[in-house]
Design a protein around this motif. Structure first.
Motif: not given
Length: 130
Positions: A77-96
């Protein structure tokens, strides 16, 4: 499952810094990209254990995290999906979270945003990495 080492995860992500900072840089080799994505997603699940949200970063990994009801059948019921680059940019704090290209569904999916970033990269990291 073996514990994920945060330092190893940081190293794997830092190795991709030039590409994470600049989309025109050639994508890193698949094994390096897969390693960074898998380590970071598994570190998220390790640091915020649970089964109420599934984070998917195809084609490399899907993990469940955040305490709550356990999901056992069908589409969670609760899913987050994104591309590898988007994921890593989120993890690294480069994207909000609010600005990133994420498919998020379910009332608890956005709780992942509160856990990000957890391996921050600084702008000068791109210059330090090979």
């Amino acid at each position: 499952m073996a514990r994920i080492d945060p330092a190893e995860t940081r190293e794997a992500i830092a190795a991709l810094a030039p590409w994470l900072f600049d989309a025109t840089v050639t994508q890193p080799p698949r094994p390096a990209l897969a390693r960074a994505v898998r380590l970071s997603a598994r570190l998220l699940a390790q640091e915020s254990p649970g089964h109420s949200v599934e984070v998917r970063v195809p084609p490399f990994v899907a993990v469940q995290c955040i305490e709550g009801p356990r999901h056992t059948r069908g589409t969670p019921p609760n899913v987050v999906e994104c591309s590898p680059r988007t994921w890593l940019r989120l993890v690294a704090g480069l994207d909000r979270w609010d600005d990133a290209d994420i498919d998020a569904s379910g009332t608890r999916a956005a709780e992942v945003a509160a856990l990000l970033p957890f391996v921050p990269l600084h702008p000068d990291a791109g210059a330090e990495v090979g």
